[in-house]
Design a protein around this motif. Structure first.
Motif, PDB file in Angstrom:
ATOM      1  N   VAL A   1      19.611  32.447  72.830  1.00 59.61           N
ATOM      2  CA  VAL A   1      20.223  31.300  73.498  1.00 59.61           C
ATOM      3  C   VAL A   1      19.097  30.361  73.902  1.00 59.61           C
ATOM      4  N   ASN A   2      19.093  29.186  73.319  1.00 61.39           N
ATOM      5  CA  ASN A   2      18.045  28.190  73.540  1.00 61.39           C
ATOM      6  C   ASN A   2      18.618  27.082  74.432  1.00 61.39           C
ATOM      7  N   ILE A   3      18.036  26.898  75.627  1.00 60.40           N
ATOM      8  CA  ILE A   3      18.506  25.881  76.563  1.00 60.40           C
ATOM      9  C   ILE A   3      17.571  24.676  76.493  1.00 60.40           C
ATOM     10  N   VAL A   4      18.141  23.493  76.274  1.00 58.83           N
ATOM     11  CA  VAL A   4      17.359  22.264  76.132  1.00 58.83           C
ATOM     12  C   VAL A   4      17.848  21.240  77.153  1.00 58.83           C
ATOM     13  N   GLY A   5      16.924  20.623  77.870  1.00 57.17           N
ATOM     14  CA  GLY A   5      17.279  19.594  78.834  1.00 57.17           C
ATOM     15  C   GLY A   5      17.573  18.260  78.163  1.00 57.17           C
ATOM     16  N   GLU A   6      18.297  17.402  78.862  1.00 58.06           N
ATOM     17  CA  GLU A   6      18.690  16.093  78.330  1.00 58.06           C
ATOM     18  C   GLU A   6      18.802  15.103  79.486  1.00 58.06           C
ATOM     19  N   HIS A   7      18.757  13.790  79.159  1.00 55.29           N
ATOM     20  CA  HIS A   7      19.026  12.764  80.165  1.00 55.29           C
ATOM     21  C   HIS A   7      20.386  13.007  80.824  1.00 55.29           C
ATOM     22  N   THR A   8      20.561  12.449  82.022  1.00 53.80           N
ATOM     23  CA  THR A   8      21.868  12.540  82.665  1.00 53.80           C
ATOM     24  C   THR A   8      22.915  11.846  81.792  1.00 53.80           C
ATOM     25  N   THR A   9      24.163  12.271  81.941  1.00 50.22           N
ATOM     26  CA  THR A   9      25.231  11.745  81.082  1.00 50.22           C
ATOM     27  C   THR A   9      25.373  10.237  81.226  1.00 50.22           C
ATOM     28  N   GLN A  10      25.244   9.694  82.458  1.00 48.57           N
ATOM     29  CA  GLN A  10      25.394   8.257  82.624  1.00 48.57           C
ATOM     30  C   GLN A  10      24.197   7.487  82.078  1.00 48.57           C
ATOM     31  N   HIS A  11      23.017   8.130  82.065  1.00 50.88           N
ATOM     32  CA  HIS A  11      21.805   7.445  81.595  1.00 50.88           C
ATOM     33  C   HIS A  11      21.773   7.355  80.065  1.00 50.88           C
ATOM     34  N   LEU A  12      22.426   8.284  79.376  1.00 46.09           N
ATOM     35  CA  LEU A  12      22.423   8.271  77.922  1.00 46.09           C
ATOM     36  C   LEU A  12      23.053   7.007  77.365  1.00 46.09           C
ATOM     37  N   ALA A  13      24.008   6.442  78.082  1.00 45.46           N
ATOM     38  CA  ALA A  13      24.696   5.242  77.590  1.00 45.46           C
ATOM     39  C   ALA A  13      23.785   4.024  77.518  1.00 45.46           C
ATOM     40  N   HIS A  14      22.628   4.064  78.186  1.00 48.61           N
ATOM     41  CA  HIS A  14      21.738   2.899  78.244  1.00 48.61           C
ATOM     42  C   HIS A  14      20.620   2.943  77.204  1.00 48.61           C
ATOM     43  N   ASP A  15      20.583   3.970  76.340  1.00 43.92           N
ATOM     44  CA  ASP A  15      19.570   4.086  75.292  1.00 43.92           C
ATOM     45  C   ASP A  15      18.170   3.884  75.853  1.00 43.92           C
ATOM     46  N   ALA A  16      17.807   4.713  76.818  1.00 45.30           N
ATOM     47  CA  ALA A  16      16.493   4.634  77.468  1.00 45.30           C
ATOM     48  C   ALA A  16      15.381   4.896  76.453  1.00 45.30           C
TER      49      ALA A  16
END
Length: 245
Positions: free
Chosen positions: A16-31
């Motif tokens: 089981v490989n756990i990977v972090g990601e931007h917050t869900t609301q921040h993803l919409a802004h294409d940081a």
């Protein structure tokens, strides 16, 4: 890290490989640091999921564990990658979840079992080629007993996720890595029974050398792969040929 996941995927290792990601609301802004995390993970994983909210993470984690424990052709497990946006970790959670059991391992096809039993009557012209969890202690002992009874040698594939060795356990020769040595190792066999292992193939292609390593005209009996219950299949085969561990 990606190389390790690739190797685990090819070997059927449960991870089981756990990977972090931007917050869900921040993803919409294409940081600037946003990337296609799922696209990167998918070639190295059998199962990929991105969590959508904190209340669903317990269920997502349970699903990832079940996916990792589900057998694949290469072995007894899979690489499951769960991608977690940061806010799924700090939001309110749900009650703990118990992972459902993975699907049951498959039995051998009766026709393939009959072919394997018939081939073992040819003794040392038949090879028992092992991989996946057929090289664990109990299964390997059964394979060795079948070899002693029939005269058919056992051999492990070149790369194995895990093999159990030590005092009192059968020795398992491995298919050599260099292509000329591997061709020589397989050259005398008219039949190869695959138990948890794929049809032997060279790691690289070379001019004037074959990709498949089995002798031309050799019979390949694909008795079982990692999706099957290799231990039970070996026990059935041992019973059929009158072998005792």
């Amino acid at each position: 890290g990606l190389a390790n996941l690739h190797n685990a995927r090819k070997a059927g290792t449960p991870i089981v490989n756990i990977v972090g990601e931007h917050t869900t609301q921040h993803l919409a802004h294409d940081a600037p640091l946003t990337s296609d995390t799922e696209g990167v993970a998918r070639p190295m994983s059998h199962w990929v999921l991105t969590g959508r909210n904190s209340l669903g993470i317990a269920a997502d984690g349970a699903a990832a564990i079940t996916a990792a424990r589900t057998a694949c052709a290469a072995g007894p497990g899979q690489v499951a990658t769960l991608i977690l946006p940061a806010d799924t970790a700090w939001g309110p959670g749900s009650a703990p979840m118990v992972p459902p059991p993975p699907p049951a391992r498959l039995p051998a096809e009766p026709a393939m079992m009959a072919c394997a039993i018939e081939a073992l009557r040819d003794g040392d012209r038949t090879l028992i080629f092992l991989g996946a969890d057929a090289v664990r202690a109990e299964a390997l002992t059964l394979a060795s007993a079948i070899s002693v009874r029939t005269g058919a040698p056992i051999m492990g594939r070149t790369s194995l996720a895990r093999v159990e060795r030590g005092a009192g356990r059968p020795l398992l020769p491995r298919l050599p890595y260099p292509i000329d040595q591997s061709l020589a190792a397989l050259g005398g066999f008219r039949c190869i029974i695959l138990i948890g292992a794929p049809d032997p193939v060279a790691f690289f292609g070379y001019p004037g050398k074959p990709s498949r390593l089995a002798p031309d005209g050799a019979q390949i009996i694909a008795l079982c792969d990692g999706r099957h219950d290799c231990l039970s299949i070996l026990a059935e085969l041992a019973e059929a040929v009158g072998a005792r561990a």
